[in-house]
Scaffold this active site. Structure first.
Site, PDB file in Angstrom:
ATOM      1  N   LYS A 331     -36.339 -27.520 -37.203  1.00  0.00           N
ATOM      2  CA  LYS A 331     -36.704 -27.118 -38.561  1.00  0.00           C
ATOM      3  C   LYS A 331     -36.897 -28.398 -39.371  1.00  0.00           C
ATOM      4  CE  LYS A 331     -34.418 -22.615 -38.735  1.00  0.00           C
ATOM      5  NZ  LYS A 331     -35.643 -21.797 -38.795  1.00  0.00           N
ATOM      6  N   ARG A 408     -33.517 -13.582 -31.608  1.00  0.00           N
ATOM      7  CA  ARG A 408     -33.883 -12.437 -30.759  1.00  0.00           C
ATOM      8  C   ARG A 408     -33.399 -12.636 -29.329  1.00  0.00           C
ATOM      9  NH1 ARG A 408     -40.073 -13.318 -32.287  1.00  0.00           N
ATOM     10  NH2 ARG A 408     -39.006 -14.130 -34.130  1.00  0.00           N
TER      11      ARG A 408
HETATM   12  N1  BES Z   1     -32.976 -18.021 -38.697  1.00  0.00           N
HETATM   13  C1  BES Z   1     -34.384 -18.083 -38.717  1.00  0.00           C
HETATM   14  C2  BES Z   1     -35.018 -17.109 -39.700  1.00  0.00           C
HETATM   15  C3  BES Z   1     -34.919 -17.516 -41.140  1.00  0.00           C
HETATM   16  C4  BES Z   1     -35.767 -18.488 -41.648  1.00  0.00           C
HETATM   17  C5  BES Z   1     -34.037 -16.876 -41.972  1.00  0.00           C
HETATM   18  C6  BES Z   1     -35.682 -18.818 -42.982  1.00  0.00           C
HETATM   19  C7  BES Z   1     -33.975 -17.200 -43.320  1.00  0.00           C
HETATM   20  C8  BES Z   1     -34.780 -18.175 -43.815  1.00  0.00           C
HETATM   21  C9  BES Z   1     -34.939 -17.727 -37.339  1.00  0.00           C
HETATM   22  O1  BES Z   1     -34.164 -18.128 -36.274  1.00  0.00           O
HETATM   23  C10 BES Z   1     -36.229 -18.455 -37.223  1.00  0.00           C
HETATM   24  O2  BES Z   1     -36.214 -19.650 -37.195  1.00  0.00           O
HETATM   25  N2  BES Z   1     -37.318 -17.694 -37.149  1.00  0.00           N
HETATM   26  C11 BES Z   1     -38.603 -18.259 -37.070  1.00  0.00           C
HETATM   27  C12 BES Z   1     -39.386 -17.461 -36.070  1.00  0.00           C
HETATM   28  C13 BES Z   1     -40.679 -18.115 -35.688  1.00  0.00           C
HETATM   29  C14 BES Z   1     -40.434 -19.351 -34.889  1.00  0.00           C
HETATM   30  C15 BES Z   1     -41.468 -17.110 -34.892  1.00  0.00           C
HETATM   31  C16 BES Z   1     -39.221 -18.189 -38.457  1.00  0.00           C
HETATM   32  O3  BES Z   1     -38.997 -17.205 -39.168  1.00  0.00           O
HETATM   33  O4  BES Z   1     -39.903 -19.130 -38.839  1.00  0.00           O
HETATM   34 MN    MN Z   2     -34.564 -20.105 -35.660  1.00  0.00          MN
END
Ligand code: BES
Ligand code: MN
Ligand code: ZN
Length: 550
Positions: A331, A408
């Protein structure tokens, strides 16, 4: 065969040999202990010598049948319905006479119209029974709802704090259901319990700390007070967990929290699966996520069993990433919120908070299973790579396109485990799963997906009864193609558009026939305006469990 080649097996065998400090095990042993300040999350402060808890404010709450004019103490708080010209009820007219017209004066001076969230305070002359009086606007009587009730409770708490009041009498809105009194009290208790666990001293924090010793609740029933205290304790546990930094709230600390709940309630029993146990069950998706971390994974299964016969069984499965760095798909971008990713165990936090509330409310006839595959998503030489293929415990193979779509993966094995418990009436997972859900629904709504109409309706009703915002989203089978992999059964991400839907479709692949629902709480888990962790979904999940009670 394929599974044996997976990285987690090797890793596991190294870590499970006692006393053999080789490979990354020795690297772990040499880590300074302050780095992973792993310790049980208790209701007490984690900062040594700091006594302030995030526990419920310790003031005693009691129902009172006294009229406002007869009550004596530091601060009397009375709620007032919205109107262009405020018409005082009989009770309040009597009070106004007793305090020499101060109430009418306060209303006039502030041009007070009773708008929801508005308030005003005035000191009373000596000789009157209450030393100060505060009014709180309730909004229109016809619109009074869970939301308005909670606003009223929040105002009550903030007045008690800013007035530094010790002995408070609060009249509750008249002629409304007990459930709404409970909502006022829950919100008040939350507002009266600031999180000071990580302050080394309370010096300079006095303005945030309630001085409250006694709160008389005029017109409240003991039942509403007790229920509010029980639910608020669950929400405070969730807020405490979700607000804890990831070096304190590790998977180990989360398992210890579950253990302390199990020792607090006879109706709760706990099973924690260690990494080796999870390997034996073939949980390659969950362990794939965890394999880059030094903190060991903990698979938590807490079970509520009612006193009498069990007629219904449900499972609540929470995403429990105590930290989500994204892994190799780090991230890194602006707005990725990496520093907020301690909240990525918000689903697990809600599940544990619901466990506390449900055990406290003690519904009969329903067994509730609380399941959390807790781990960290870290980045290291042992971490899973984009392109890895993981094998879940139902034998499905998953191509990891993006290591940041890790929730997931952990939920996949947790769902298989939940269904494997057998004869569940419903399985509900709850997760901070996708940023896409925030794009779709904004920050305040949770998203709901379900393969079962009845279950979906039941959850929506639970949320609306609980005053939490939840919206049904489509489980669009048309998008299933997006998560088919050319090389494995599934890939862990679809296209950018509809990202929260493909995430839900992915999860569905890990439940065979049990009615199942998924809640994405990426938005409502956190709200900086409300002080961070919200405790969202504790009330919905508790209502939901209660709805199966016989
Ligand atoms: N924990 C995150 C989702 C999230 C992001 C929650 C920002 C709250 C705020 C999850 O694990 C994630 O990183 N999801 C990705 C999925 C993508 C790679 C398909 C996302 O939402 O960007
Ligand atoms: Mn994630
Ligand atoms: Zn995540």
């Amino acid at each position: 065969m394929l599974r044996r080649a997976a990285g987690f097996c090797l890793l596991g065998s190294l870590t499970t040999v006692p006393g053999l400090l080789v490979g990354w095990t020795s690297r772990m042993a040499s880590k300074p202990s302050f780095r992973s300040a792993s310790r049980a999350f208790t209701m007490c402060s984690p900062v040594p010598g700091q006594e302030s808890p995030i526990g419920m404010c310790s003031a005693s709450l009691a129902p009172s049948t006294e009229s406002p004019s007869a009550w004596s103490g530091d601060l009397l708080v009375v709620p007032i319905w919205e109107a262009d010209t405020i018409d005082l009820s009989d009770d309040l007219s009597q009070l106004d006479i007793a305090i020499g017209g101060a109430l009418a004066g306060l209303i006039a001076d502030h041009e007070f119209k009773g708008k929801a969230g508005s308030s005003a305070v005035v000191s009373l002359p000596t000789g009157t029974s209450a030393r100060r009086i505060a009014i709180i606007g309730l909004g229109k009587e016809t619109d009074f709802s869970q939301t308005a009730a909670r606003k009223c409770g929040a105002s009550l708490a903030s007045i008690i704090i800013t007035q530094k009041a010790k002995v408070v009498g609060a009249a509750l809105p008249g002629a409304v259901e007990d459930k709404l009194h409970q909502a006022v009290l829950e919100a008040a208790l939350i507002g009266l319990s600031p999180d000071m666990r990580y302050k080394s001293s309370l010096e300079g924090e006095e303005s945030k700390m309630p001085k409250l010793e006694k709160l008389d609740l005029l017109g409240a029933s003991q039942q509403a007070i007790t229920a509010a205290q029980t639910v608020a304790a669950g929400m405070l546990l969730t807020r405490g967990l979700v607000g804890s930094p990831p070096n304190f709230l590790t998977p180990t600390a989360m398992a210890e929290t579950a253990a302390s709940l199990a020792s607090e309630f006879d109706t709760l029993s706990l099973k924690v699966l260690e990494q080796a146990d999870c390997e034996a069950l073939g949980m390659g998706a969950y362990l794939g996520v965890s394999q880059g971390a030094c903190e060991p994974p903990k698979f938590i299964h807490l079970q509520y069993t009612p006193a009498g016969p069990v007629e219904k069984r449900i499972a609540l499965v929470g995403k429990g990433l105590t930290f989500d760095s994204g892994g190799y798909n780090l991230k890194a971008g602006a707005g990725s919120m990496i520093e907020k990713m301690k909240f990525d165990m918000g689903g697990a936090g809600a599940v544990l908070g619901a466990a506390r509330a449900i055990a406290g409310l003690a519904p009969s006839g329903v067994q509730v299973n609380f399941i959390i595959a807790a781990c960290e998503n870290m980045l290291s030489a042992e971490a899973m790579r984009p392109g890895d293929i993981l094998i879940a415990s139902n034998q499905k193979t998953i191509e990891v396109i993006n290591t940041d779509a890790e929730g997931r993966l952990t939920l996949a094995d947790a769902l298989v485990y939940a269904e494997g418990l057998g004869e569940m009436d419903a399985i509900v997972d709850i997760a901070t799963l996708t940023g896409a859900c925030i794009i779709a629904l904004g920050p305040d709504y949770g998203g709901l997906w379900s393969s079962d109409e009845e279950l979906s309706a039941r959850l929506l009703k639970s949320a609306s009864d609980a005053g939490e915002l939840l919206w049904a989203m489509p489980l669009a089978k048309e998008y299933m193609e997006q998560i088919k992999s050319p090389i494995a059964d599934l890939k862990n991400v679809g296209d950018r558009g509809g990202g929260s839907i493909t995430a839900a479709l992915f999860l569905k692949e890990f439940v065979k026939e049990t009615p199942w629902a998924h809640m994405d709480i990426a938005g409502p888990v956190w709200d900086d305006k409300k002080g961070g962790a919200t405790g969202y979904a504790v009330r919905t999940l508790s209502e939901f469990a209660l709805s199966y009670s016989s």
